[in-house]
Design a protein around this motif. Structure first.
Motif, mmCIF file in Angstrom:
data_model
loop_
_atom_site.group_PDB
_atom_site.id
_atom_site.type_symbol
_atom_site.label_atom_id
_atom_site.label_comp_id
_atom_site.label_asym_id
_atom_site.label_seq_id
_atom_site.Cartn_x
_atom_site.Cartn_y
_atom_site.Cartn_z
ATOM 1 N N ARG A 11 0.819 -1.211 0.000
ATOM 2 C CA ARG A 11 0.000 0.000 0.000
ATOM 3 C C ARG A 11 0.857 1.267 0.000
ATOM 4 O O ARG A 11 0.486 2.278 -0.603
ATOM 5 C CB ARG A 11 -0.918 0.001 1.229
ATOM 6 N N LEU A 12 1.971 1.197 0.689
ATOM 7 C CA LEU A 12 2.844 2.372 0.772
ATOM 8 C C LEU A 12 3.730 2.521 -0.463
ATOM 9 O O LEU A 12 4.533 3.448 -0.552
ATOM 10 C CB LEU A 12 3.721 2.289 2.031
ATOM 11 N N HIS B 60 1.712 -0.386 12.899
ATOM 12 C CA HIS B 60 0.778 0.454 12.127
ATOM 13 C C HIS B 60 -0.326 -0.400 11.503
ATOM 14 O O HIS B 60 -1.487 0.017 11.442
ATOM 15 C CB HIS B 60 1.543 1.222 11.050
ATOM 16 N N CYS C 128 -3.729 0.629 9.743
ATOM 17 C CA CYS C 128 -3.845 0.189 8.351
ATOM 18 C C CYS C 128 -4.383 -1.245 8.312
ATOM 19 O O CYS C 128 -3.691 -2.188 7.927
ATOM 20 C CB CYS C 128 -2.490 0.291 7.655
ATOM 21 N N PRO D 183 -8.781 0.063 6.156
ATOM 22 C CA PRO D 183 -7.730 0.909 6.724
ATOM 23 C C PRO D 183 -8.272 2.299 7.068
ATOM 24 O O PRO D 183 -9.139 2.816 6.360
ATOM 25 C CB PRO D 183 -6.697 0.986 5.590
ATOM 26 N N CYS E 40 -7.596 5.340 6.606
ATOM 27 C CA CYS E 40 -6.808 6.315 5.841
ATOM 28 C C CYS E 40 -7.115 7.757 6.254
ATOM 29 O O CYS E 40 -6.210 8.593 6.307
ATOM 30 C CB CYS E 40 -7.050 6.132 4.343
ATOM 31 N N CYS F 35 -5.040 8.595 9.161
ATOM 32 C CA CYS F 35 -3.663 8.089 9.127
ATOM 33 C C CYS F 35 -2.666 9.209 8.849
ATOM 34 O O CYS F 35 -2.794 9.946 7.860
ATOM 35 C CB CYS F 35 -3.540 7.013 8.055
ATOM 36 N N ARG G 10 -0.890 9.425 5.329
ATOM 37 C CA ARG G 10 -1.720 9.490 4.126
ATOM 38 C C ARG G 10 -1.079 10.271 2.972
ATOM 39 O O ARG G 10 -1.091 9.845 1.833
ATOM 40 C CB ARG G 10 -3.077 10.082 4.470
ATOM 41 N N CYS H 148 1.367 8.183 1.184
ATOM 42 C CA CYS H 148 0.928 6.827 0.855
ATOM 43 C C CYS H 148 0.129 6.815 -0.452
ATOM 44 O O CYS H 148 -0.941 7.432 -0.527
ATOM 45 C CB CYS H 148 0.064 6.299 2.006
ATOM 46 N N TYR I 200 -1.701 4.557 -1.761
ATOM 47 C CA TYR I 200 -3.026 3.960 -1.569
ATOM 48 C C TYR I 200 -3.949 4.949 -0.863
ATOM 49 O O TYR I 200 -5.061 5.222 -1.316
ATOM 50 C CB TYR I 200 -2.881 2.681 -0.751
ATOM 51 N N GLY I 201 -3.476 5.515 0.234
ATOM 52 C CA GLY I 201 -4.334 6.395 1.033
ATOM 53 C C GLY I 201 -4.574 7.734 0.381
ATOM 54 O O GLY I 201 -5.635 8.349 0.568
HETATM 55 S S1 SF4 Z 1 -3.023 6.049 4.339
HETATM 56 FE FE1 SF4 Z 1 -4.355 4.232 4.478
HETATM 57 S S2 SF4 Z 1 -3.366 2.664 3.231
HETATM 58 FE FE2 SF4 Z 1 -1.832 4.255 3.622
HETATM 59 S S3 SF4 Z 1 -0.749 3.555 5.455
HETATM 60 FE FE3 SF4 Z 1 -2.386 4.900 6.139
HETATM 61 S S4 SF4 Z 1 -4.109 3.539 6.603
HETATM 62 FE FE4 SF4 Z 1 -2.645 2.378 5.328
#
Ligand code: SF4
Length: 229
Positions: free
Chosen positions: A162-163, A197, A202, A207, A209, A212, A215, A218, A220-221
């Protein structure tokens, strides 16, 4: 056509930007300054046993089981001579107890026969032990022998993807990808940070996001990982 967030790293193909990787590490360290191994142990052998038991089981559950287990079998010598049924009963709450008991018995016997009752200190030797793969070996080596290693469990795999730190699915390939972008002294702590984490923010299915701190870094986020399907 609809926009859909993918739970894979397939959208991320370029090598991760070193500045972003550094920022991720800094942020993870800031969020989880106390990230550490969740298993309770008093010796390399106890950690090895606890790590084998942690497969498909939470650290909390393993920690409930190990005090009674180690009271009866505190070292490889005693565990190598254990009655299989008694051993199975003691570790039953961790699940897959027959397979795990088999591994613990075989592993303890090899420790006694080939390593003088000591847990070996190299990855090459560790992975020859029954029931011990790279993940378990890296946990023990990093934790008790200060040999840097990246533990690719389900959390590390998911978060690395995801990262945008890897596009791989195979744990060994993920481990190699991470080793290529993370400074070696940080390999062990990286595992603790990602696992922590993953356990608290996550999550695999949903998750957090929006809450987070990673974000903006990231794919994905931040939505960078989104694709039109
Ligand atoms: S932004 Fe979302 S996908 Fe990315 S590390 Fe944080 S919780 Fe995980």
């Amino acid at each position: 056509m609809t926009a859909r967030r993918r739970n894979t790293a397939s959208a991320v193909t370029a090598a991760p930007d070193p500045d972003r990787v550094r920022a991720l590490l800094a942020e993870l360290t800031r969020i989880w300054p106390l990230a550490e191994c969740g298993l309770v142990y008093r010796s390399p052998f106890e950690l090895l046993v606890a790590t084998i038991l942690s497969a498909q089981c939470t650290d909390v559950q393993v920690n409930r089981v190990t005090p009674a287990l180690f009271a009866v079998y505190p070292d490889p010598r005693s565990m190598a001579a254990a009655d299989p049924e008694r051993l199975e009963e003691l570790i039953r709450p961790t699940g897959f107890f027959r397979n795990k008991a088999h591994s613990l018995l075989a592993c303890s016997r090899v420790l006694m026969e080939k390593h003088g009752g000591a847990v070996p200190r190299t990855l090459e030797q560790m992975v020859t032990l029954p029931g011990v793969g790279r993940k378990t070996a890296n946990v023990v080596l990093g934790e008790v022998f200060a040999v840097p290693g990246i533990v690719v469990d389900t959390h590390v795999k998911r978060l690395s993807q995801r990262l945008g730190l890897t596009t791989a699915n195979d744990p060994e390939k993920i481990e190699r990808d991470l080793m290529g972008i993370i400074p070696q002294p940080l390999w062990t702590v990286l595992s603790h940070l990602l696992i922590t984490h993953g356990r608290h923010v996550c999550f695999a299915r949903a998750p957090l996001c929006d809450a987070c701190a990673l974000r903006r870094l990231c794919p994905y986020g931040s939505g960078e990982g989104e694709r039109i399907s």
